[in-house]
Scaffold this motif. Sequence first.
Motif, PDB file in Angstrom:
ATOM      1  N   GLU A   1      40.549  44.299  93.733  1.00 38.09           N
ATOM      2  CA  GLU A   1      39.285  44.363  92.993  1.00 38.09           C
ATOM      3  C   GLU A   1      39.269  45.518  92.001  1.00 38.09           C
ATOM      4  O   GLU A   1      38.875  45.355  90.838  1.00 38.09           O
ATOM      5  CB  GLU A   1      38.119  44.495  93.974  1.00 38.09           C
ATOM      6  CG  GLU A   1      36.762  44.562  93.289  1.00 38.09           C
ATOM      7  CD  GLU A   1      35.620  44.723  94.282  1.00 38.09           C
ATOM      8  OE1 GLU A   1      34.489  45.000  93.832  1.00 38.09           O
ATOM      9  OE2 GLU A   1      35.867  44.604  95.499  1.00 38.09           O
ATOM     10  N   THR A   2      39.709  46.687  92.448  1.00 37.59           N
ATOM     11  CA  THR A   2      39.682  47.873  91.561  1.00 37.59           C
ATOM     12  C   THR A   2      40.593  47.670  90.370  1.00 37.59           C
ATOM     13  O   THR A   2      40.224  47.961  89.220  1.00 37.59           O
ATOM     14  CB  THR A   2      40.100  49.128  92.340  1.00 37.59           C
ATOM     15  OG1 THR A   2      39.226  49.305  93.456  1.00 37.59           O
ATOM     16  CG2 THR A   2      40.045  50.359  91.442  1.00 37.59           C
ATOM     17  N   ALA A   3      41.807  47.146  90.634  1.00 37.49           N
ATOM     18  CA  ALA A   3      42.762  46.925  89.553  1.00 37.49           C
ATOM     19  C   ALA A   3      42.231  45.888  88.569  1.00 37.49           C
ATOM     20  O   ALA A   3      42.362  46.035  87.349  1.00 37.49           O
ATOM     21  CB  ALA A   3      44.107  46.481  90.118  1.00 37.49           C
ATOM     22  N   ALA A   4      41.627  44.836  89.088  1.00 36.34           N
ATOM     23  CA  ALA A   4      41.089  43.779  88.220  1.00 36.34           C
ATOM     24  C   ALA A   4      39.947  44.323  87.358  1.00 36.34           C
ATOM     25  O   ALA A   4      39.836  43.994  86.168  1.00 36.34           O
ATOM     26  CB  ALA A   4      40.615  42.606  89.061  1.00 36.34           C
ATOM     27  N   ARG A   5      39.112  45.173  87.984  1.00 37.10           N
ATOM     28  CA  ARG A   5      38.001  45.741  87.222  1.00 37.10           C
ATOM     29  C   ARG A   5      38.525  46.660  86.097  1.00 37.10           C
ATOM     30  O   ARG A   5      38.017  46.614  84.970  1.00 37.10           O
ATOM     31  CB  ARG A   5      37.077  46.509  88.166  1.00 37.10           C
ATOM     32  CG  ARG A   5      35.817  47.019  87.459  1.00 37.10           C
ATOM     33  CD  ARG A   5      34.762  47.489  88.467  1.00 37.10           C
ATOM     34  NE  ARG A   5      35.243  48.556  89.318  1.00 37.10           N
ATOM     35  CZ  ARG A   5      35.509  48.421  90.613  1.00 37.10           C
ATOM     36  NH1 ARG A   5      35.337  47.253  91.211  1.00 37.10           N
ATOM     37  NH2 ARG A   5      35.943  49.445  91.320  1.00 37.10           N
ATOM     38  N   HIS A   6      39.517  47.450  86.410  1.00 34.22           N
ATOM     39  CA  HIS A   6      40.102  48.330  85.388  1.00 34.22           C
ATOM     40  C   HIS A   6      40.704  47.504  84.249  1.00 34.22           C
ATOM     41  O   HIS A   6      40.519  47.816  83.062  1.00 34.22           O
ATOM     42  CB  HIS A   6      41.177  49.208  86.031  1.00 34.22           C
ATOM     43  CG  HIS A   6      41.810  50.168  85.075  1.00 34.22           C
ATOM     44  ND1 HIS A   6      43.125  50.588  85.191  1.00 34.22           N
ATOM     45  CD2 HIS A   6      41.329  50.775  83.950  1.00 34.22           C
ATOM     46  CE1 HIS A   6      43.401  51.414  84.193  1.00 34.22           C
ATOM     47  NE2 HIS A   6      42.337  51.549  83.440  1.00 34.22           N
ATOM     48  N   LEU A   7      41.392  46.420  84.601  1.00 31.97           N
ATOM     49  CA  LEU A   7      41.993  45.557  83.585  1.00 31.97           C
ATOM     50  C   LEU A   7      40.905  44.926  82.710  1.00 31.97           C
ATOM     51  O   LEU A   7      41.043  44.888  81.468  1.00 31.97           O
ATOM     52  CB  LEU A   7      42.823  44.475  84.265  1.00 31.97           C
ATOM     53  CG  LEU A   7      43.476  43.445  83.337  1.00 31.97           C
ATOM     54  CD1 LEU A   7      44.451  44.115  82.369  1.00 31.97           C
ATOM     55  CD2 LEU A   7      44.205  42.369  84.170  1.00 31.97           C
ATOM     56  N   ASP A   8      39.836  44.474  83.342  1.00 31.76           N
ATOM     57  CA  ASP A   8      38.761  43.859  82.566  1.00 31.76           C
ATOM     58  C   ASP A   8      38.129  44.852  81.594  1.00 31.76           C
ATOM     59  O   ASP A   8      37.776  44.491  80.465  1.00 31.76           O
ATOM     60  CB  ASP A   8      37.686  43.314  83.514  1.00 31.76           C
ATOM     61  CG  ASP A   8      38.135  42.049  84.238  1.00 31.76           C
ATOM     62  OD1 ASP A   8      39.071  41.398  83.714  1.00 31.76           O
ATOM     63  OD2 ASP A   8      37.588  41.754  85.307  1.00 31.76           O
ATOM     64  N   GLN A   9      37.988  46.101  82.024  1.00 31.47           N
ATOM     65  CA  GLN A   9      37.421  47.123  81.130  1.00 31.47           C
ATOM     66  C   GLN A   9      38.311  47.346  79.915  1.00 31.47           C
ATOM     67  O   GLN A   9      37.818  47.446  78.781  1.00 31.47           O
ATOM     68  CB  GLN A   9      37.237  48.437  81.896  1.00 31.47           C
ATOM     69  CG  GLN A   9      36.139  48.391  82.950  1.00 31.47           C
ATOM     70  CD  GLN A   9      36.132  49.631  83.822  1.00 31.47           C
ATOM     71  OE1 GLN A   9      37.044  50.457  83.777  1.00 31.47           O
ATOM     72  NE2 GLN A   9      35.080  49.762  84.646  1.00 31.47           N
ATOM     73  N   LEU A  10      39.622  47.403  80.156  1.00 27.23           N
ATOM     74  CA  LEU A  10      40.553  47.600  79.046  1.00 27.23           C
ATOM     75  C   LEU A  10      40.486  46.426  78.069  1.00 27.23           C
ATOM     76  O   LEU A  10      40.446  46.613  76.842  1.00 27.23           O
ATOM     77  CB  LEU A  10      41.983  47.754  79.579  1.00 27.23           C
ATOM     78  CG  LEU A  10      42.409  49.131  80.081  1.00 27.23           C
ATOM     79  CD1 LEU A  10      43.812  49.060  80.656  1.00 27.23           C
ATOM     80  CD2 LEU A  10      42.359  50.146  78.948  1.00 27.23           C
ATOM     81  N   ILE A  11      40.496  45.225  78.620  1.00 25.09           N
ATOM     82  CA  ILE A  11      40.490  44.034  77.760  1.00 25.09           C
ATOM     83  C   ILE A  11      39.185  43.924  76.990  1.00 25.09           C
ATOM     84  O   ILE A  11      39.176  43.576  75.792  1.00 25.09           O
ATOM     85  CB  ILE A  11      40.781  42.774  78.591  1.00 25.09           C
ATOM     86  CG1 ILE A  11      42.234  42.825  79.091  1.00 25.09           C
ATOM     87  CG2 ILE A  11      40.513  41.511  77.789  1.00 25.09           C
ATOM     88  CD1 ILE A  11      42.617  41.701  80.018  1.00 25.09           C
ATOM     89  N   THR A  12      38.092  44.252  77.634  1.00 22.25           N
ATOM     90  CA  THR A  12      36.794  44.215  76.938  1.00 22.25           C
ATOM     91  C   THR A  12      36.801  45.190  75.760  1.00 22.25           C
ATOM     92  O   THR A  12      36.371  44.844  74.650  1.00 22.25           O
ATOM     93  CB  THR A  12      35.663  44.567  77.911  1.00 22.25           C
ATOM     94  OG1 THR A  12      35.622  43.603  78.957  1.00 22.25           O
ATOM     95  CG2 THR A  12      34.316  44.593  77.186  1.00 22.25           C
TER      96      THR A  12
END
Length: 608
Positions: free
Chosen positions: A538-549
């Motif tokens: 979950e943490t890794a996915a959230r970090h990835l989503d922030q970068l992509i956004t």
Amino acid sequence: MARRWAARLADTDGVSLPPEELERLLHDFARTAVAEAEAARDAALRRFTTLYSTAPIGIAMADPDGTIVEVNKELGKFLGHKPDRLRGRRLTELGFDDRDCQKLATALAELAETEIEEFADRIRLAHADDAGVWADIVLTRLPGDRPGTLYPVLMAADANEVYTLQETLRHQSIHDSLTGLSNASRFRTLLESALSPSARGQIALVYLDLDGFKVINDGLGAGVGDAVLRGVAKKLKEAFADHDALVARLSGDGFAVLLRGELTPPQVIALVETALEDLAEPIYIGEHGVGVSASAGIVVRDVRDGGVEDIERAAEIALHRAKEAGKAQWMLFDPELDARDRARYRLGAEIAGALENGQFELIYQPTVKLANPDEIAAVNAGLRWHHPELGELPAEEFFPLADTTGMTIPLGKWLLTESLRATARWRERYGDAAPDVCIRLPNRLAIEPDLVAMVKDELDRNELPAKALRLCADPASILDPRGEVLDSLTVLADLGAKLVLTVQGSADLELIPQHQLSVQHVILSGPVVDALADGEPETAARHLDQLITRARELKLRIGAEGVRSHEQAERLRRHGVIAARGAFVAETATGDEVDQLIEQHTDATVTG
């Protein structure tokens, strides 16, 4: 005697003078001869006396047993005595210390017992104020009044100024003029002596180099820099004062320490750590409290384990490792690491010949579109070295060495030339299906002032539009204070080249708006990609989503590298990554294999 000779002359045939007349003549002759002889003697005596009394050098005459009987004013003046205070003393007592007195005694004995006519030397004579004065002396013997008698004579010329000058020049020739420490020449001489065949025990050699000294010189001026160096020299002498160490300045901000005796690595390391702590204390020059740190390379070994070149090289390698490890620390020489380093450095030295002899080849890493993995979006061009002994070597094994040997620019030019030549061939053969070529700029190439001209020349030579080229840089290159990276990238973007930035986190991504970079693509790498290799935390996915956004807000196309499996690629695609490269496609591909991938995509498109 006159009558006898007169009788003889009178008895000779043909002589008409009576004996009395001849006697008178002979008496007259004798008186004239004696008078002339006495006049000549008196003149010679007056000349000698005048020369003796007015000579600019000190003179002492002694009787045959060496007791002084006469002294001229110059010697009395030179030794701080009235001449009569020196009369009655022995010549050998004029020496300043036992060694000087013994030299005089030996000289007198040699004059008496051998056929030498004089003895010359530079010794110290005793002055009235209990000090020693340097004199160039000559000892000889003059004939006395009676046949066979010889009288010792000492002549002494003031040599203090000459001696002082010679000592000053000698000191300057073996000492550093700024710090007063031994210089490199004297240090090398004493190191050679410490490693002579007759030497025993252990030896320790420590090389120290100030970290970032150029900042002090450039920021505060050379005068402050010199004062800092003098302060460092003083601290080093104090740190090693109790161990009979030789401390020297070898170069601008490079120092060395030589220790001899029964030594162990822990003992020497403890001394070096103390010295580094002392150096870290600020040195106050006027109102500036200047702090310095130093890196140190340490070698401790038996004196019989190699020569001067061996121990110097070992200390240099240890110092280099200390600096590579982060500076402000020490490193002990490790023979095993040295063996590995020798192999690496040999590899670095061979790069130039390998490039000239055609041992490098282009390799590619295809980047595919995740929505259609059969379609190549671009190919990343790289180098591989076909080493005749070590086999195939990837770029990460030789590019760092190329930086050290100055071969990064030649390798980068070759990579640019050959990859654009291959791109031109693909575009001619496959048209719009030909992929862009992406070249990752090594840091040294990215800061090269001629980068723009180099790229433009190769594009023109191959009649390629700039849009066919992608140039990939990393944050370290962007932030490098050397060169004009940002300006070069801006000009290349204006020409039409596509700029790519590798990012691992938000801070890297924010370099784009911060420096107004004309970046079109970002490549996610490192932990942000690896975190989705085996799942979707979950943490890794959230970090990835922030970068992509954030990347989408900056209107960037998003790719990823180091993708190992199709499952990982699919996870990245779901979060918004549009292209990727890695083992799930191919770790590397030759030019022919890229041709096959392009043809497969072309065939699939036609079939579809």
